[in-house]
Design an enzyme around this catalytic site. Structure first.
Site, short mmCIF file in Angstrom:
data_model
loop_
_atom_site.label_atom_id
_atom_site.label_comp_id
_atom_site.label_asym_id
_atom_site.label_seq_id
_atom_site.Cartn_x
_atom_site.Cartn_y
_atom_site.Cartn_z
N GLY A 419 0.79 -1.23 0.00
CA GLY A 419 0.00 0.00 0.00
C GLY A 419 0.81 1.28 0.00
O GLY A 419 1.79 1.43 -0.75
N ILE A 420 0.41 2.21 0.87
CA ILE A 420 1.06 3.53 0.91
C ILE A 420 2.53 3.40 1.27
O ILE A 420 3.38 4.10 0.71
CB ILE A 420 0.32 4.45 1.92
N ASN A 486 3.89 5.14 8.73
CA ASN A 486 2.78 4.72 7.88
C ASN A 486 2.05 3.50 8.43
O ASN A 486 0.84 3.37 8.24
CB ASN A 486 3.32 4.43 6.48
N ALA A 487 2.77 2.60 9.11
CA ALA A 487 2.15 1.34 9.54
C ALA A 487 0.90 1.62 10.37
O ALA A 487 0.90 2.51 11.22
CB ALA A 487 3.15 0.52 10.35
N GLY A 488 -0.13 0.88 10.10
CA GLY A 488 -1.36 1.07 10.87
C GLY A 488 -2.31 -0.08 10.62
O GLY A 488 -2.14 -0.83 9.65
N SER A 540 -5.24 10.20 8.95
CA SER A 540 -6.48 9.71 8.34
C SER A 540 -7.51 10.83 8.32
O SER A 540 -7.52 11.69 9.21
CB SER A 540 -7.02 8.54 9.15
N TYR A 553 -10.30 2.81 15.44
CA TYR A 553 -9.42 3.38 14.42
C TYR A 553 -9.37 4.91 14.54
O TYR A 553 -8.31 5.51 14.62
CB TYR A 553 -9.92 2.98 13.03
N LYS A 557 -6.09 7.14 15.56
CA LYS A 557 -5.48 8.10 14.63
C LYS A 557 -5.53 9.52 15.19
O LYS A 557 -4.62 10.32 14.94
CB LYS A 557 -6.19 8.03 13.27
#
Ligand SMILES: [Zn+2]
Length: 656
Positions: A419-420, A486-488, A540, A553, A557
């Site tokens: 992904g990102i 970035n990890a989430g 996010s 979530y 964030k």
């Protein structure tokens, strides 16, 4: 040394250049013969031109090609007769020689012919092979080197004293070769430089090279100077902050960021701990060629200012006798030998550091074997200077050009396997950075097979795993300048009353606490970044516009967002910038499984198709869109910006 020739393999190389390509690659495979663009080969062919006239053409290795991977296109065809005539000139400045070679090629767009082209032209044989074999260097750089070389080879080789590669060397050989060559002569040794072999057949010329180099190896073995064991007395004292400090000092001295590569293997550490290190290491390189990559001598210890002073003195002493005005290069070392760290290679790119390390690994062999023969002797410094400040090298300097924006810098990306995160690795690489990618998924380790990416498996919720990963990162690249958090995780949709403690805690552990741990561990490194530290937080849209069913979530964030804002306040004194991106609905990521997508669409009463472009601009947002902006946020455009929160969501009604 064994011949690697195989008839089956040779048969795969067809065409007039086939055998030449094959044996060149065989030479390139053995690093004790040639390293990184070193050495060169040629073949003389008779060809018909468009008018049916026969011409003698010399195909010689072009610059920029490595023997190990050379293709037919890597050989430059030059008019043999013309090039041979050049050798008889009284003098020819090297820049003009290069011009003559380039204007007498028979294929537009071929690479520039090697600066040793004339030397290949004057040798009468069809195939000519040239290497910088370690064993030959060890013998010729020992006391009575020339005598030993003659003792080993007798009439089988012509012996040429050291003269810098270029016109003067070729002209000297053109005069000397016919005088010295006998019926049984099959090679030529250039003292402190390398060795040639030649024959009318590719295999024979290659196997003569192997035979001649083996003779030097056997000589060393007979003198108990072949097998040299190097062991460290004291263990490695690697500390990543010390390395980052050294990198900062070296980069400041150079005037641009540099990568470092630390090698504390027994061989390098043992060499760095030798009591006679100064005598062995400061004399000069194994062969002057290396100087372009390594500078004339390594730094002993970590005093960069003292090294720069020594380098400046070297320049001042030797530039006075130069015929034209020389421009001093930066005075930062390209290698260091330190009793705690071992060997440190420095360069603007990861590839450069690997090359420096390879060159020095072979230099250690050459030095210690010559030492065992009675005493290592490098060439006088003026020869090294002549190469480092050669007209042709200085011309390259004037041409300049600016490298990509993050050249010499290191980015660390979490969650880099998909992904990102994965797109961020690409975005930073594209801008010249070396990248450390961390991910729970072990696939990260082999995802990129290139020297400027280090992929490491790491559970970011575990402090000791982060520590270990950072040690490896700093050993490999010297520091961390840019951090992409970035990890989430995105737990599956749940109403508040249904959220289990475990799912809540894991969202907080991965999305908040892990980032805190990474930031804490990276802070000392970011503080030492040559161009200041930068952090990009992948936040996010939910920070400002949370959605029903995504409490864990959204809350996690939002907590991360506050953490970033406080970091901007606290770390501004360390010149560290931290900015956040708030993407929304980036569907090419691991978070968006079909299931999550369906759930979220339902939560907004939309079809999946409507949900995909559910933004003001009606544009789907990709990982790449986010990654490109993340990289830009570390660049000069955002140099005066910290604590910014930028949406990457195609415009969201609930946010504007
Ligand atoms: Zn050479």
């Amino acid at each position: 040394m064994k011949s690697l020739w195989s008839d089956a393999e040779a048969a795969q190389f067809s065409g007039p250049l086939g055998p030449r390509v094959y044996t060149s690659r065989l030479l390139g495979r053995d690093k004790s013969l040639v390293l990184h663009g070193g050495g060169n080969t040629s073949v003389k062919l008779r060809e018909k031109n468009l008018f049916g006239e026969e011409e003698d053409v010399l195909y010689v290795k072009g610059s920029g090609w490595d023997l190990e991977t050379i293709e037919p296109a890597g050989f430059s065809p030059v008019t043999l007769g013309y090039v041979r005539r050049l050798a008889a000139l009284k003098s020819l400045p090297d820049p003009q020689m290069v011009n003559e070679l380039n204007t007498h090629m028979l294929r537009a767009g071929a690479p520039s012919p090697s600066v040793e082209t004339i030397l290949h032209a004057i040798l009468p044989h069809r195939y000519v092979d040239h290497t910088h074999a370690d064993a030959v260097l060890s013998v010729s750089n020992a006391p009575d080197g020339e005598k030993r070389i003659r003792e080993i080879y007798g009439d089988r080789v012509v012996v040429i004293p050291y003269i810098m590669a270029g016109f003067d060397l070729a002209a000297y050989c053109a005069r000397e070769f016919p005088k010295q060559a006998k019926g049984n002569t099959v090679g030529m040794v250039l003292l402190s430089h390398g060795i040639f072999s030649f024959a009318d057949d590719a295999k024979e010329s290659y196997e003569l090279m192997i035979e001649l180099v083996s003779m030097a190896e056997e000589y060393l073995a007979r003198k108990k100077a072949w097998q040299i064991e190097v062991r460290n007395e004291k263990p490695s004292g690697f500390e990543r902050q010390e390395v980052a400090k050294l990198r900062r000092a070296m980069s400041d001295q150079a005037g641009f960021p540099m990568l470092l590569k630390v090698n504390d293997s027994p061989k390098f550490l043992g060499f760095a701990q030798r009591r006679d290190l100064e005598k062995l290491a400061l004399q000069g390189p194994a062969t002057p060629d290396h100087v372009i990559r390594t500078k004339p001598f390594p730094m002993l210890g970590r005093d960069v200012a003292a090294y720069a002073k020594r380098y400046r003195e070297y320049f001042e002493k030797l530039s006075v006798s130069a015929t034209e005005k020389k421009t001093m290069l930066d005075a930062a070392p390209r290698m260091a030998l330190d009793p705690q760290l071992g060997f440190v290679a420095a360069g603007r790119t990861a590839r450069d550091t690997l090359i420096v390390e390879d060159l020095y690994e072979h230099t250690i062999d050459v030095i210690l074997r010559a030492e065992a023969l009675g005493g290592w002797r490098a060439l006088e410094q003026k020869h090294t200077f002549d190469i480092e400040y050669w007209d042709l090298e200085q011309a390259k300097l004037r041409k300049g050009g600016s490298p990509p924006v993050f050249t010499g810098e290191v980015a660390l990306v979490t969650g880099a396997a998909s992904g990102i995160g994965k797109a961020c690795v690409e975005a930073y690489l594209k801008r010249g950075a070396a990248v450390v990618g961390l991910d729970r998924n072990a696939a990260i380790e082999t995802m990129w097979k290139r020297p400027d990416v280090l992929g490491l498996t790491c559970d970011l919720t575990k402090k000791d795993e982060i520590e270990k990963a950072l040690d490896k990162a700093v050993k490999r690249f010297g520091g961390v300048d840019m951090l992409v958090l970035n990890a989430g995780i995105f737990p599956s949709s749940q109403a508040i009353q249904d959220i289990g403690a475990e799912s809540w805690r894991s969202a907080m552990a991965v999305n908040v606490e892990a980032n805190l741990l990474v930031m804490q561990a990276c802070h000392p490194l970011l503080k030492l970044a040559p161009r200041t530290g930068r952090i990009v937080v992948i936040g996010s849209k939910n920070v400002q516009a949370p959605g029903p069913g995504a409490a864990a979530y959204s809350a996690s964030k939002a907590a991360l967002n506050q953490l970033a804002r406080v970091a901007a306040l606290e770390w501004s004194k360390d010149a560290i910038r931290i900015n956040s991106l708030h993407p929304n609905q980036v569907f090419d990521t691991a978070l968006w499984t079909e299931e999550v997508l369906a759930q979220r669409a339902k939560a907004y009463n939309l079809t999946v198709e409507q949900y995909r472009k559910n933004n003001l601009l009606r544009q789907e947002v990709s990982s790449k869109d986010v990654a490109e902006l993340a990289a830009e946020m570390c660049g000069p455009l955002f140099a005066k910006t910290t604590a910014a929160q930028v949406p990457v969501d195609g415009g969201n009604e609930r946010v504007v």
